[in-house]
Write a protein that holds these residues in place. Structure first.
Motif, PDB file in Angstrom:
ATOM      1  N   ALA A 573       0.831  -1.112   0.160  1.00 15.72           N
ATOM      2  CA  ALA A 573       0.061   0.030  -0.188  1.00 15.72           C
ATOM      3  C   ALA A 573       0.985   1.383   0.015  1.00 15.72           C
ATOM      4  N   LEU A 574       1.712   1.363   0.632  1.00 14.54           N
ATOM      5  CA  LEU A 574       2.970   2.433   0.880  1.00 14.54           C
ATOM      6  C   LEU A 574       3.469   2.555  -0.598  1.00 14.54           C
ATOM      7  N   GLU A 575       4.097   1.445  -1.133  1.00 22.01           N
ATOM      8  CA  GLU A 575       4.517   1.413  -2.523  1.00 22.01           C
ATOM      9  C   GLU A 575       3.823   2.112  -3.428  1.00 22.01           C
ATOM     10  N   GLN A 576       2.707   1.628  -3.635  1.00 22.19           N
ATOM     11  CA  GLN A 576       1.485   2.244  -4.378  1.00 22.19           C
ATOM     12  C   GLN A 576       1.259   3.613  -4.328  1.00 22.19           C
ATOM     13  N   TYR A 577       1.319   4.114  -3.122  1.00 23.28           N
ATOM     14  CA  TYR A 577       1.027   5.398  -2.722  1.00 23.28           C
ATOM     15  C   TYR A 577       2.204   6.374  -3.211  1.00 23.28           C
ATOM     16  N   LEU A 578       3.379   5.951  -3.019  1.00 25.24           N
ATOM     17  CA  LEU A 578       4.448   6.701  -3.590  1.00 25.24           C
ATOM     18  C   LEU A 578       4.772   6.598  -4.864  1.00 25.24           C
ATOM     19  N   THR A 579       4.349   5.429  -5.502  1.00 21.58           N
ATOM     20  CA  THR A 579       4.432   5.490  -6.915  1.00 21.58           C
ATOM     21  C   THR A 579       3.558   6.329  -7.595  1.00 21.58           C
ATOM     22  N   ALA A 580       2.411   6.656  -7.022  1.00 22.53           N
ATOM     23  CA  ALA A 580       1.165   7.291  -7.721  1.00 22.53           C
ATOM     24  C   ALA A 580       1.523   8.852  -7.446  1.00 22.53           C
ATOM     25  N   ASN A 581       2.095   9.145  -6.387  1.00 28.23           N
ATOM     26  CA  ASN A 581       2.256  10.262  -5.851  1.00 28.23           C
ATOM     27  C   ASN A 581       3.598  10.941  -5.884  1.00 28.23           C
ATOM     28  N   SER A 582       4.612  10.564  -6.626  1.00 31.65           N
ATOM     29  CA  SER A 582       6.089  11.086  -6.535  1.00 31.65           C
ATOM     30  C   SER A 582       6.832  10.350  -7.653  1.00 31.65           C
ATOM     31  N   SER A 583       7.786  11.370  -8.358  1.00 32.42           N
ATOM     32  CA  SER A 583       8.513  10.883  -9.407  1.00 32.42           C
ATOM     33  C   SER A 583       9.817  11.672  -9.046  1.00 32.42           C
ATOM     34  N   ALA A 584      10.796  11.447 -10.022  1.00 34.72           N
ATOM     35  CA  ALA A 584      12.070  11.631  -9.840  1.00 34.72           C
ATOM     36  C   ALA A 584      12.008  13.384 -10.022  1.00 34.72           C
ATOM     37  N   THR A 585      11.388  13.828 -10.600  1.00 36.62           N
ATOM     38  CA  THR A 585      10.917  15.322 -10.929  1.00 36.62           C
ATOM     39  C   THR A 585      10.029  15.943 -10.015  1.00 36.62           C
ATOM     40  N   SER A 586       9.194  15.328  -9.430  1.00 39.30           N
ATOM     41  CA  SER A 586       8.323  15.709  -8.382  1.00 39.30           C
ATOM     42  C   SER A 586       8.146  14.970  -7.251  1.00 39.30           C
ATOM     43  N   PRO A 587       9.209  14.966  -6.204  1.00 38.58           N
ATOM     44  CA  PRO A 587       9.146  14.284  -5.370  1.00 38.58           C
ATOM     45  C   PRO A 587       8.103  14.491  -4.096  1.00 38.58           C
ATOM     46  N   ILE A 588       7.788  13.671  -3.347  1.00 42.47           N
ATOM     47  CA  ILE A 588       6.677  13.958  -2.662  1.00 42.47           C
ATOM     48  C   ILE A 588       7.181  14.687  -1.335  1.00 42.47           C
ATOM     49  N   ALA A 589       6.367  15.543  -0.700  1.00 42.09           N
ATOM     50  CA  ALA A 589       7.049  16.345   0.470  1.00 42.09           C
ATOM     51  C   ALA A 589       6.609  15.540   1.668  1.00 42.09           C
ATOM     52  N   PRO A 590       7.430  15.785   2.782  1.00 40.05           N
ATOM     53  CA  PRO A 590       6.768  15.031   4.098  1.00 40.05           C
ATOM     54  C   PRO A 590       5.628  15.855   4.610  1.00 40.05           C
ATOM     55  N   PRO A 591       4.858  14.820   5.004  1.00 37.77           N
ATOM     56  CA  PRO A 591       3.525  15.438   5.646  1.00 37.77           C
ATOM     57  C   PRO A 591       3.988  16.667   6.776  1.00 37.77           C
ATOM     58  N   VAL A 592       3.243  17.649   7.039  1.00 37.74           N
ATOM     59  CA  VAL A 592       3.634  18.742   8.136  1.00 37.74           C
ATOM     60  C   VAL A 592       3.282  18.127   9.443  1.00 37.74           C
ATOM     61  N   ALA A 593       2.668  16.952   9.699  1.00 38.75           N
ATOM     62  CA  ALA A 593       2.418  16.470  11.104  1.00 38.75           C
ATOM     63  C   ALA A 593       1.554  17.382  11.886  1.00 38.75           C
ATOM     64  N   ASN A 594       0.378  18.265  11.406  1.00 37.92           N
ATOM     65  CA  ASN A 594      -0.194  19.385  12.064  1.00 37.92           C
ATOM     66  C   ASN A 594      -1.701  18.679  12.466  1.00 37.92           C
ATOM     67  N   ARG A 595      -1.967  17.488  12.295  1.00 35.92           N
ATOM     68  CA  ARG A 595      -3.281  16.833  12.317  1.00 35.92           C
ATOM     69  C   ARG A 595      -3.721  16.689  13.785  1.00 35.92           C
ATOM     70  N   ILE A 596      -3.254  16.451  14.520  1.00 32.84           N
ATOM     71  CA  ILE A 596      -3.179  16.559  16.106  1.00 32.84           C
ATOM     72  C   ILE A 596      -2.699  17.876  16.516  1.00 32.84           C
ATOM     73  N   THR A 597      -3.560  18.657  17.346  1.00 32.81           N
ATOM     74  CA  THR A 597      -3.236  19.643  18.108  1.00 32.81           C
ATOM     75  C   THR A 597      -2.890  19.445  19.527  1.00 32.81           C
ATOM     76  N   ILE A 598      -1.476  19.720  19.854  1.00 32.94           N
ATOM     77  CA  ILE A 598      -1.103  19.284  21.149  1.00 32.94           C
ATOM     78  C   ILE A 598      -1.005  20.562  22.110  1.00 32.94           C
ATOM     79  N   VAL A 599      -1.804  20.251  23.167  1.00 33.39           N
ATOM     80  CA  VAL A 599      -1.785  21.347  24.226  1.00 33.39           C
ATOM     81  C   VAL A 599      -0.884  20.702  25.488  1.00 33.39           C
ATOM     82  N   GLN A 600       0.006  21.461  25.953  1.00 32.68           N
ATOM     83  CA  GLN A 600       0.839  20.833  26.923  1.00 32.68           C
ATOM     84  C   GLN A 600       1.073  21.843  28.001  1.00 32.68           C
TER      85      GLN A 600
END
Length: 600
Positions: A573-600
């Motif tokens: 599943a990960l391989e299929q996602y990377l293949t469909a959403n990235s290429s040598a000229t258009s690599p995928i950017a890392p997710p920002v990891a802002n889906r969970i708002t953390i209050v400390q």
């Protein structure tokens, strides 16, 4: 193997004969041992042995098949400096670990090497592709004397663990080379893992190291909650007993056999107050020392046990925790992935046959990469890499920067959740979201990875290192109320003291308020799916891996879904996602990891 590290060459193969009735010291021997070190035998003129004998105990834990130097943060340790600052050091790799251990043994005639479990499982491709036979071969070359089992030793079930111990070709994959796999030269100890049919341990519960008149017993256990962190298939037919009760039981057995010096190998651990490997958790200003399950375990294990080698939490510590008699006892852990080893000095008293606990010394040492590589390990790695190369070197995607596996919500965990949601929608267009367990994410992706594939290229081997479990992607239906309960189970129930924060697909957001306690840390009113509040009475289609779908990691509600649909393995599943959403000229950017708002 150097003579200083092999106390009994005849005991290292196949059958490990437990000392069923080891003799106690003879009266004359006991009296002789009590004499000064320079005393001489009146009849033979030979010097008598000293009463005290230092025994070197080298230990490590949670190797997880990391034969090659681990990359990114997985291959670094933090070192505390004299001025209070810290620095990071590149560490790990069995070529270097072998050199460090061999150098450490020099000059130590009495030396033992032991491990605290999870030697295999969740391994990189070079080992995992071959069902961890390469790691067992490497551990044999490292002259490992004994290890406890860990939870990951059960990833493929008890029969496969028995094969790793005893040898033989894999039942379905067959033999990988022209030589039959010989199995481990060292005993795996599983004192608290019982067969449901026989009620007896599936492997040896203890083992005794012996050199001349010195005897030290080892008892090995894994965490009692192994069924909660391993797939149901992996622990089928097994019972896991309480760690303390089991160790205390076999400590009495060893004592009845005349073995009074005892070390427990425990695949359960703690969390030190500092992430630095050389942090002194016994210092007056330690600020909390160590916490976690190992503290209560250590406080209740019989005083007859002299030292504890631990693991599981991948933390580094050398601490003393009082035993039930109130006396300090050494408890150690050497992080993970072969980045550290622990060197402990056990002072054996020949008069009593016990360890002089007040003389025990211990320290963690970095497996630096500045020493010479061990040639035999280089040869082993080369052999298995050659076999793995046709599969491992295949490019499966491209990244624009490192995708780290760090933080409460990690970019790597988010990327996997996004991949599983996308794959789920190829099976069922109505799939609503995906959740990924953090323990299933074993590493991040490194932009400038080692090898010749080029910067930004993600190979199959790198993907395998991230997701080595071969879990399937499963789809199930849940009510909105159940989804809310799942999120609360991250920080309640068995996860109250050690939260397991699920990595969400991009369309699920909520707030985690760490100033609160228990389930209240998940702010119910903040939960949004595609920007809308979750309807408790509505039905939602959720993609998870098969481990979570079985209620693993304390997520019992995830084991109650309906409308099950089982898909391919998670790495595909990960391989299929990377293949469909990235290429040598258009690599995928890392997710920002802002889906969970953390209050400390």
């Amino acid at each position: 193997m150097p003579a200083t590290s092999q106390p009994d060459p005849g005991r290292r193969r196949r059958t490990y004969r437990l000392l069923a009735a080891a003799a106690t010291l003879a009266t004359t021997g006991a009296l002789a041992a009590a004499l000064p070190a320079d005393a001489h035998d009146a009849h033979h003129g030979k010097p008598l042995p000293s009463r005290y004998q230092d025994v070197q105990l080298l230990s490590f834990n949670d190797l997880h098949g990391n034969l090659e130097p681990p990359s990114g943060s997985s291959g670094r340790v933090t070192e505390l400096q004299a001025d209070g600052t810290t620095k990071t050091i590149d560490a790990g790799g069995v070529e270097y670990l072998a050199t460090h251990l061999r150098e450490a043994r020099q000059g130590n005639a009495y030396s033992i090497t032991a491990a605290g479990g999870d030697m295999v499982g969740a391994s990189p491709l070079i080992s995992g592709l071959f069902h961890d036979e390469p790691t067992i071969e490497a551990l044999n070359k490292l002259d490992l004397d004994v290890t406890s089992v860990g939870n990951h030793e059960f990833d493929e079930g008890a029969k496969e663990l028995a094969r790793l111990q005893n040898g033989g070709c894999h039942p379905t994959a067959g033999c990988y080379t022209d030589k039959r796999f010989k199995g481990a030269d060292f005993p795996y100890l599983a004192a608290n893992v019982l067969s449901e049919k026989t009620g007896k341990p599936i492997l040896a519960p203890y083992w005794v190291w012996k050199k001349k008149d010195v005897k030290i017993g080892f008892i090995g256990v894994t965490l009692e909650d192994t069924p909660g962190v391993v797939s149901a298939e992996g622990v089928k037919g097994l019972k896991f007993k309480d760690e303390v009760e089991t160790i205390n039981k076999y400590a009495k057995v060893l004592q009845r056999q005349g073995v009074k010096s005892i070390v427990a190998l425990i695949h359960e651990g703690g969390l030190p107050a500092s992430g630095a490997y050389n942090y002194n958790c016994d210092s007056p200003g330690a600020g909390g020392g160590i916490s976690g399950p190992i503290v209560d375990i250590a406080k209740n294990i019989s005083p007859s046990v002299d030292a504890l080698v631990t693991g599981h939490t991948h933390a580094a510590y050398v601490c003393t925790i009082p035993d039930p008699a109130g006396n300090p006892r050494m408890v150690t852990s050497a992080a993970s992935f072969g980045r550290l080893y622990t060197d402990t000095t056990l002072t054996y008293d020949r008069f009593t046959g016990d360890i002089a606990r007040t003389s025990v010394k211990s320290a963690n040492h970095v497996v630096t990469r500045t020493v010479a590589k061990a040639p035999d390990m280089t040869e082993l790695i080369s052999k298995w890499n050659t076999l793995a190369a046709p599969i491992g070197n295949r490019a499966i995607g491209y990244i624009a920067a490192d995708v780290p596996n760090t933080g409460t919500e990690s970019p790597m965990g988010d990327l996997i959740a996004d991949a599983q949601l996308a794959y789920g929608r190829t099976l069922d267009a109505g799939t609503d979201l995906a959740l990924m367990n953090p323990g299933g994410v074993r590493a991040g992706l490194t932009y400038a990875a080692k090898g010749s594939e080029g910067d930004g290229v993600v190979t199959y081997a790198e993907g395998f290192t991230v997701q080595p479990f071969s879990n399937t992607v499963n789809l199930q239906d849940f009510t909105g109320a159940q989804l809310i309960q799942v999120l609360k189970e991250q920080v309640s129930g068995t996860n109250t003291s050690a939260p397991k924060i699920l990595q969400p697909s991009a369309n699920l957001t909520y707030t985690l308020d760490l100033t609160k306690t228990g389930a209240d840390r998940v702010v119910t009113d903040s939960i949004r799916l595609n920007g809308a509040a979750v309807d408790p009475s509505a039905t939602y289609r959720i993609a998870t891996n098969s481990f979570l779908a079985g209620g693993g990691d304390g997520f019992t509600t995830l084991g109650q879904g309906t409308g099950d649909l089982v898909g391919t393995d998670d790495l595909t599943a990960l391989e299929q996602y990377l293949t469909a959403n990235s290429s040598a000229t258009s690599p995928i950017a890392p997710p920002v990891a802002n889906r969970i708002t953390i209050v400390q």
